[in-house]
Scaffold this active site. Structure first.
Site, PDB file in Angstrom:
ATOM      1  N   LYS A  21     -15.151 -47.561 -44.223  1.00 41.14           N
ATOM      2  CA  LYS A  21     -14.472 -46.816 -43.150  1.00 41.14           C
ATOM      3  C   LYS A  21     -14.885 -47.315 -41.768  1.00 41.14           C
ATOM      4  CE  LYS A  21     -12.959 -45.041 -46.706  1.00 41.14           C
ATOM      5  NZ  LYS A  21     -13.325 -45.585 -47.987  1.00 41.14           N
ATOM      6  N   GLY A  35      -5.319 -50.313 -56.630  1.00 37.58           N
ATOM      7  CA  GLY A  35      -5.871 -48.952 -56.542  1.00 37.58           C
ATOM      8  C   GLY A  35      -6.318 -48.666 -55.117  1.00 37.58           C
ATOM      9  N   GLU A  43      -0.707 -56.027 -58.870  1.00 38.37           N
ATOM     10  CA  GLU A  43      -0.972 -54.783 -59.613  1.00 38.37           C
ATOM     11  C   GLU A  43      -0.315 -54.865 -60.993  1.00 38.37           C
ATOM     12  OE1 GLU A  43      -2.775 -51.876 -59.434  1.00 38.37           O
ATOM     13  OE2 GLU A  43      -1.771 -51.565 -61.367  1.00 38.37           O
ATOM     14  N   HIS A  64      -2.090 -25.265 -30.988  1.00 37.36           N
ATOM     15  CA  HIS A  64      -0.927 -26.096 -30.682  1.00 37.36           C
ATOM     16  C   HIS A  64      -1.233 -26.960 -29.464  1.00 37.36           C
ATOM     17  CE1 HIS A  64       3.263 -27.213 -30.121  1.00 37.36           C
ATOM     18  NE2 HIS A  64       3.128 -26.914 -28.828  1.00 37.36           N
TER      19      HIS A  64
END
Ligand SMILES: Cc1cc2nc3c(=O)[nH]c(=O)nc-3n(C[C@H](O)[C@H](O)[C@H](O)COP(=O)(O)OP(=O)(O)OC[C@H]3O[C@@H](n4cnc5c(N)ncnc54)[C@H](O)[C@@H]3O)c2cc1C
Length: 448
Positions: free
Chosen positions: A51, A177, A198, A433
C-alpha cells in the site's frame, strides 16, 4: 523463576502478534518464536509495503490528472529507488513500534525457527520452550507449480517485487487475483507495460462478476492487457525472457511476477510427528480454532481459511481470550475484503448468488458514484455501490463497492451487517455532507 509459558506462539504476523498482546493484557505469560522479522508477511512483505507503493503510484497518476483540476505541473518524474526507500522507512518504523510494544508488555521473543516437539514443548534453536498452550500462526508462502518456479531473478515473488528498484519496461503477471491486480495497477500507473494472465474466466476469481468486468475495462483503458482462460506453460529467460502459453504462443517480457495463490507455511513444524491433523496442506481447526490436540491452536493463513490480515488478528485475539477463559464465539458473518486497485474494490457479507444458495430471498440495490456529490468533487465518479438486502426484513446482508476509497467506506457496511442493521436504520441516520459515506445513505434509501 518458573519459565513455563501459558502461551507460546509460533509466528509474529497479525495472528501471532494480536494473540500475544491480548494474552499479555489478560495476564498470561507469553512468548513468540519468530524466524524472520516481527510483523510477519503483512507488515514486512504484504499489506503495508504494497500500500506504500500504491500511494506513490496514486500520487503519480494524480499529478498526470492535475490539469483537469486547474493545476499545471510542467515537469515531474518518479524515482523508483526513493519509492522503495520510502516504503522501507514506513515498514521499519511500524516494525520498531510493534517490537517496542511487545517488549513493553513483557512478551519474550525468541528469534529462531520453531519446531513443535510435543503438545507442550517447542524447540527454538538450542532452547526447549515449555508451555501450556501452543499457537501455530506461521502464515503462508507463494504457491508454485512444477513448471512455474520463483527464481528471484526473472520469475519474481511479491517479496521480490517490493524490492525492485530497476523497474522493468514489460512485466507479465501470472495470476489475476487480488495481489496480481494490485501490482498490475501500481506498475501500469508507473508506465510499465503489463500483461495479466489468468487461468479462470474472470479477473479476481470468486469476486462479484460485475466488479471483475468493470475492473477489466478500467485496466484496458490503463493499457493493461488481460488474457483470461489462459494457462501458462513456462516462463524462461534464455537469454530473452519468454512466457509460453498453452496454445504455444509466446510473450516476450523483462520480468514475470508469479502470484497464483498462497499456501499455508507449516512444513517444518513437525506436525505429523506430534499428531496435529492437516488437510490440503493446512492445519485443521474446529469452530474454536483448536486442532485435534487440545493444547494446540492455529490462526491466520496457517489454517487456510481466509488469507487476510484482519481475520488473522481477529482470530489471534480470540485465542488469547479463549485460553484466559473469556467466553466468546467467532463470528465471520461480516468479513470485509479490500483490493487497492484504482478505483478500489471492497466487499463484505453475501452477494446475490451466495444469498440464493443459502435460500434467502434478497434484492440488490445499487447507485453509481456519479450520483454522489463528493465523488464529483474528487473527480472520481467511476464505480458503484451495491447492497444485498433481505426482502422480508430489509436487513443488510452484503455490500460490494467499486470506487474511490472503497477500502475505507466498507467499514460502515461491515458494522451494519455484523450488527443486523436494516436499510431503515441507515436511512434514519444523519451522514455528514458532502462525503463519500453518503453513498451508504443514498443506496439504503432505495430500499426502505
Ligand atoms: C503482497 C501481499 C499483499 C497483501 N495485502 C493484504 C492486504 O492488503 N490486506 C490483507 O488483509 N491481507 C493482505 N495480505 C495477506 C496478509 O499478509 C496475510 O493474510 C497475513 O499476513 C496473515 O497473517 P498470519 O499472522 O497468519 O501470518 P504471517 O503474516 O505470514 O506471519 C507468519 C510469521 O510466522 C513466521 N514463521 C513461519 N514459520 C515459522 C517457524 N517454523 N518458526 C518461527 N517462525 C515462523 C514467519 O516468518 C512470519 O513472520 C497480503 C499478502 C501479500 C503477500
Amino acid at each position: 523463576m518458573d519459565k513455563t509459558y501459558d502461551l507460546a506462539i509460533v509466528g509474529s504476523g497479525p495472528g501471532g502478534y494480536a494473540a500475544s498482546l491480548r494474552a499479555a493484557e489478560l495476564g498470561l505469560k507469553v512468548c513468540i518464536i519468530e524466524k524472520d522479522l516481527v510483523g510477519g508477511t503483512c507488515l514486512n512483505w504484504g499489506c503495508i509495503p504494497t500500500k506504500a507503493l500504491v500511494r506513490s503510484a496514486d500520487l503519480f497518476a494524480d499529478i498526470k490528472q492535475a490539469h483537469a483540476l486547474g493545476i499545471d505541473i510542467d515537469s515531474y518524474r518518479y524515482d523508483m529507488s526513493r519509492i522503495i526507500e520510502r516504503k522501507q522507512t514506513i515498514v521499519d518504523r511500524l516494525r520498531n513500534g510493534a517490537e517496542g510494544l511487545l517488549q513493553s508488555k513483557g512478551i519474550d521473543i525468541y528469534r529462531s525457527k520453531a519446531r513443535i516437539i510435543s503438545p507442550s514443548k517447542i524447540q527454538a534453536a538450542e532452547k526447549q520452550i515449555e508451555t501450556k498452550h501452543i499457537l501455530i500462526a506461521t502464515g503462508s508462502r507463494p504457491s508454485e507449480t512444477d513448471s512455474l518456479r520463483i527464481d528471484h531473478n526473472f520469475v519474481l515473488s511479491s517479496r521480490d517485487m517490493l524490492e525492485l528498484k530497476d523497474i522493468p519496461k514489460k512485466i507479465v503477471v501470472i495470476g489475476g487475483g487480488f495481489i496480481g491486480c494490485e501490482f498490475a495497477s501500481i506498475y501500469s500507473r508507473l508506465g510499465v507495460e503489463v500483461t495479466i494472465i489468468e487461468l479462470m474466466d474472470q479477473l479476481l476469481p470468486g469476486f462479484d462478476r460485475e466488479i471483475a468486468r468493470r475492473l477489466e475495462s478500467i485496466f484496458k483503458k490503463d493499457n493493461i492487457k488481460v488474457l483470461k482462460n489462459t494457462k501458462v506453460l513456462s516462463a524462461r529467460q534464455d537469454p530473452k525472457g519468454v512466457v509460453m502459453l498453452s496454445d504455444k504462443s509466446t510473450i516476450e517480457t523483462d520480468k514475470v511476477f508469479l502470484c497464483i495463490g498462497r499456501k499455508p507455511y507449516i512444513d517444518d513444524l513437525n506436525l505429523e510427528k506430534v499428531g496435529v491433523a492437516t488437510e490440503k496442506g493446512a492445519v485443521v481447526v474446529d469452530e474454536n480454532l483448536k486442532t485435534n490436540i487440545p493444547t494446540i491452536y492455529s490462526v491466520g493463513d496457517a489454517n487456510g481459511t481466509f488469507f487476510l490480515a484482519h481475520t488473522a488478528s481477529y482470530e489471534g485475539a480470540f485465542i488469547a481470550d479463549n485460553i484466559a477463559g473469556v467466553q466468546r464465539k467467532l463470528n465471520y458473518s461480516a468479513v470485509p475484503k479490500a483490493i487497492f486497485t484504482k478505483p478500489e474494490i471492497a466487499t463484505v457479507g453475501l452477494d446475490s448468488s451466495q444469498a440464493k444458495a443459502a435460500n434467502i430471498d434478497t434484492e440488490s440495490l445499487k447507485i453509481p458514484f456519479a450520483a454522489v456529490s463528493k465523488a464529483h468533487i474528487l473527480g472520481e465518479t467511476e464505480g458503484f455501490v451495491k447492497l444485498e438486502i433481505e426482502v422480508k426484513t430489509k436487513k443488510i446482508l452484503g455490500a460490494c463497492l467499486f470506487g474511490p476509497l472503497a477500502s475505507e467506506l466498507i467499514s460502515g457496511f461491515t458494522i451494519a451487517i455484523r450488527h443486523g442493521l436494516t436499510t431503515r436504520d441507515i436511512s434514519d441516520t444523519i451522514f455528514a455532507h458532502p462525503t463519500l459515506s453518503e453513498s451508504f445513505l443514498q443506496v439504503s434509501e432505495k430500499g426502505v
